[in-house]
Design a protein around this motif. Structure first.
Motif, PDB file in Angstrom:
ATOM      1  N   TYR A 194       3.039   9.722   5.091  1.00 52.77           N
ATOM      2  CA  TYR A 194       3.891   9.254   6.179  1.00 52.77           C
ATOM      3  C   TYR A 194       5.275   8.815   5.690  1.00 52.77           C
ATOM      4  O   TYR A 194       6.140   8.472   6.497  1.00 52.77           O
ATOM      5  CB  TYR A 194       3.221   8.110   6.958  1.00 52.77           C
ATOM      6  CG  TYR A 194       2.789   6.923   6.108  1.00 52.77           C
ATOM      7  CD1 TYR A 194       3.680   5.900   5.808  1.00 52.77           C
ATOM      8  CD2 TYR A 194       1.495   6.826   5.629  1.00 52.77           C
ATOM      9  CE1 TYR A 194       3.295   4.813   5.048  1.00 52.77           C
ATOM     10  CE2 TYR A 194       1.096   5.746   4.859  1.00 52.77           C
ATOM     11  CZ  TYR A 194       1.993   4.736   4.568  1.00 52.77           C
ATOM     12  OH  TYR A 194       1.607   3.668   3.802  1.00 52.77           O
ATOM     13  N   LEU A 195       5.499   8.834   4.380  1.00 48.64           N
ATOM     14  CA  LEU A 195       6.799   8.477   3.823  1.00 48.64           C
ATOM     15  C   LEU A 195       6.929   9.126   2.449  1.00 48.64           C
ATOM     16  O   LEU A 195       5.937   9.270   1.723  1.00 48.64           O
ATOM     17  CB  LEU A 195       6.927   6.959   3.680  1.00 48.64           C
ATOM     18  CG  LEU A 195       8.295   6.420   3.243  1.00 48.64           C
ATOM     19  CD1 LEU A 195       9.363   6.664   4.313  1.00 48.64           C
ATOM     20  CD2 LEU A 195       8.220   4.926   2.921  1.00 48.64           C
ATOM     21  N   SER A 196       8.139   9.514   2.102  1.00 51.80           N
ATOM     22  CA  SER A 196       8.416  10.057   0.774  1.00 51.80           C
ATOM     23  C   SER A 196       9.607   9.327   0.183  1.00 51.80           C
ATOM     24  O   SER A 196      10.453   8.800   0.926  1.00 51.80           O
ATOM     25  CB  SER A 196       8.717  11.555   0.851  1.00 51.80           C
ATOM     26  OG  SER A 196       9.961  11.776   1.488  1.00 51.80           O
ATOM     27  N   PRO A 197       9.727   9.278  -1.149  1.00 45.19           N
ATOM     28  CA  PRO A 197      10.899   8.621  -1.750  1.00 45.19           C
ATOM     29  C   PRO A 197      12.221   9.216  -1.261  1.00 45.19           C
ATOM     30  O   PRO A 197      13.203   8.488  -1.085  1.00 45.19           O
ATOM     31  CB  PRO A 197      10.692   8.855  -3.247  1.00 45.19           C
ATOM     32  CG  PRO A 197       9.208   8.987  -3.410  1.00 45.19           C
ATOM     33  CD  PRO A 197       8.747   9.705  -2.174  1.00 45.19           C
ATOM     34  N   ALA A 198      12.244  10.519  -1.023  1.00 46.56           N
ATOM     35  CA  ALA A 198      13.484  11.168  -0.596  1.00 46.56           C
ATOM     36  C   ALA A 198      13.917  10.717   0.798  1.00 46.56           C
ATOM     37  O   ALA A 198      15.103  10.777   1.138  1.00 46.56           O
ATOM     38  CB  ALA A 198      13.311  12.682  -0.623  1.00 46.56           C
ATOM     39  N   VAL A 215       0.843  -1.198   0.000  1.00 47.46           N
ATOM     40  CA  VAL A 215       0.000   0.000   0.000  1.00 47.46           C
ATOM     41  C   VAL A 215       0.878   1.248   0.000  1.00 47.46           C
ATOM     42  O   VAL A 215       0.617   2.218  -0.712  1.00 47.46           O
ATOM     43  CB  VAL A 215      -0.956  -0.011   1.215  1.00 47.46           C
ATOM     44  CG1 VAL A 215      -1.759   1.281   1.282  1.00 47.46           C
ATOM     45  CG2 VAL A 215      -1.886  -1.217   1.151  1.00 47.46           C
ATOM     46  N   THR A 216       1.940   1.214   0.805  1.00 49.20           N
ATOM     47  CA  THR A 216       2.870   2.346   0.852  1.00 49.20           C
ATOM     48  C   THR A 216       3.466   2.619  -0.524  1.00 49.20           C
ATOM     49  O   THR A 216       3.507   3.771  -0.991  1.00 49.20           O
ATOM     50  CB  THR A 216       3.998   2.070   1.861  1.00 49.20           C
ATOM     51  OG1 THR A 216       3.430   1.941   3.169  1.00 49.20           O
ATOM     52  CG2 THR A 216       5.014   3.198   1.869  1.00 49.20           C
ATOM     53  N   LEU A 217       3.951   1.585  -1.190  1.00 45.26           N
ATOM     54  CA  LEU A 217       4.592   1.774  -2.492  1.00 45.26           C
ATOM     55  C   LEU A 217       3.596   2.270  -3.534  1.00 45.26           C
ATOM     56  O   LEU A 217       3.936   3.108  -4.383  1.00 45.26           O
ATOM     57  CB  LEU A 217       5.239   0.464  -2.943  1.00 45.26           C
ATOM     58  CG  LEU A 217       6.420  -0.009  -2.083  1.00 45.26           C
ATOM     59  CD1 LEU A 217       6.963  -1.335  -2.590  1.00 45.26           C
ATOM     60  CD2 LEU A 217       7.520   1.038  -2.047  1.00 45.26           C
ATOM     61  N   ALA A 218       2.365   1.777  -3.468  1.00 44.49           N
ATOM     62  CA  ALA A 218       1.342   2.271  -4.401  1.00 44.49           C
ATOM     63  C   ALA A 218       1.055   3.753  -4.150  1.00 44.49           C
ATOM     64  O   ALA A 218       0.891   4.538  -5.104  1.00 44.49           O
ATOM     65  CB  ALA A 218       0.066   1.447  -4.256  1.00 44.49           C
TER      66      ALA A 218
END
Length: 370
Positions: free
Chosen positions: A132-136, A120-123
């Protein structure tokens, strides 16, 4: 002998299991981690929907639990965070991106992200709507602990720059989840919060089965189901079953059903905690299909995989001896491989590995060069 670890965990919720599976996962893992001699502070954002009678573990006996209202209030625990061997931030934590930016500068120990929702996070990262998370941020985490194993771990390292991605599957507290002597109430049950992408599976594998077999009894337990669902008369609805009542719920079911979210089916290798809990309670499982399930429980001896309503009804019609054989095989497998004690040992090994290999020092040097 290695010295005990001092860790700080910031997760969605430890105190309330209402409408989320994170609390059950954290409770089993951290109780077993504490039993290994480690010290834990769990910091939880004080959210209104987890207060009052929905807070079913306000005073855990295995860790210190404290609540905070916003990022500014975290300064109260800055010294404790700075002294910790590791700080773990969980998925779905409110203001997780800002939280990570703050703790990154306070944490000389290992900084880890525990993703209980990896597919779910990656989607959401791909859609650009993850709060709650970013690629950076991913390369700044020394350790990415993932609910999902398999190819996703390589994706996290090679495409997102995670320095170290390790699987940390859900598990079961074997002391809390065991068979309960209780009358059988249902032929097939399902325990899970409502989700749009799980509902078609529930319709196909349970509700249609109930309509075609009016002489059998079914149950659906979980919060947030919308009005307008056509519940057959032989389906009992339970709004919420607290963790303490899970063993009795499963033990009252001849079989129980596992339904997987679409993103997790696509990623594979994403076992739900209900697989381990139900099996530990001696309740045989039916599940939808996804890659890697055979690495968790072996079909058909330990779990029955079902594609459609006819397959479900065929399993429910099996002789009692076949049902008991499956239940026994699954329980033995879970107790041998998937308890919270196994996961706590895996967590400790991963944290010690990252402390020993200089990953945190390398990240700190990188931050100084910014």
């Amino acid at each position: 002998m290695s010295r005990p670890l001092d860790i700080v965990v910031l997760g969605l919720s430890l105190s309330s299991s209402w409408g989320n599976g994170h609390a059950t996962t954290y409770r089993a893992l951290l109780r077993a981690f504490a039993a290994r001699g480690h010290r834990i502070l769990f910091l939880e954002r004080d959210m209104p929907w987890y207060r009052g009678d929905r807070r079913d573990l306000a005073e855990p006996d295995f860790c210190e639990l404290a609540f905070y209202d916003g990022l500014g209030e975290l300064a109260r625990w800055r010294d404790r965070i700075a002294a910790a061997d590791a700080v773990i931030i969980g998925s779905y934590v409110p203001q997780g991106i800002g939280l990570a930016g703050l703790l990154r500068d306070w944490t000389p120990g290992v900084l880890a992200f525990y993703d209980i929702d990896t597919p779910v996070t990656l989607a959401r990262l791909q859609r650009g709507d993850c709060d709650y998370l970013s690629p950076a941020l991913i390369p700044d985490y020394d350790l990415y602990l993932s609910f999902t194993g398999g190819p996703t771990l390589r994706l996290l390292e090679e495409s997102y720059g995670a320095p170290c991605a390790r699987p940390l599957y859900c598990s079961v507290d074997a002391e809390a989840y065991a068979p309960v002597a209780t009358p059988t109430r249902w032929d097939l049950s399902y325990l899970g919060t409502y989700s749009d992408d799980r509902q078609p599976g529930l319709e196909r594998l349970l509700l249609q089965a109930a309509r075609q077999a009016p002489g059998l009894r079914f149950a659906v337990a979980g919060a947030q189901y919308p009005d307008g669902i056509d519940w057959p008369a032989n389906v009992e609805r339970l709004e919420h079953v607290p963790p303490a009542a899970h063993p009795e719920f499963y033990s009252a079911s001849r079989y129980t059903l596992n339904i997987t979210r679409a993103d997790m089916i696509a990623a594979g290798f994403s076992p739900s905690v209900r697989l381990f809990e139900a099996a530990a309670c001696g309740t045989p499982l039916l599940s939808d299909l996804w890659d890697g399930i055979e690495t968790i429980l072996s079909p058909p001896e330990e779990i029955r995989l079902v594609r459609d309503t006819a397959a479900v009804l065929a399993v429910l019609a099996q002789p009692e001896a076949a049902r008991q054989a499956q239940a026994g095989a699954a329980r033995r497998r879970v107790l041998a491989s998937h308890t919270a004690r196994h996961r706590a040992a895996e967590l400790e090994a991963a944290l010690r590995e990252r402390r020993a290999d200089g990953g945190r020092l390398q990240r700190a040097e990188g931050l100084l060069g910014r």
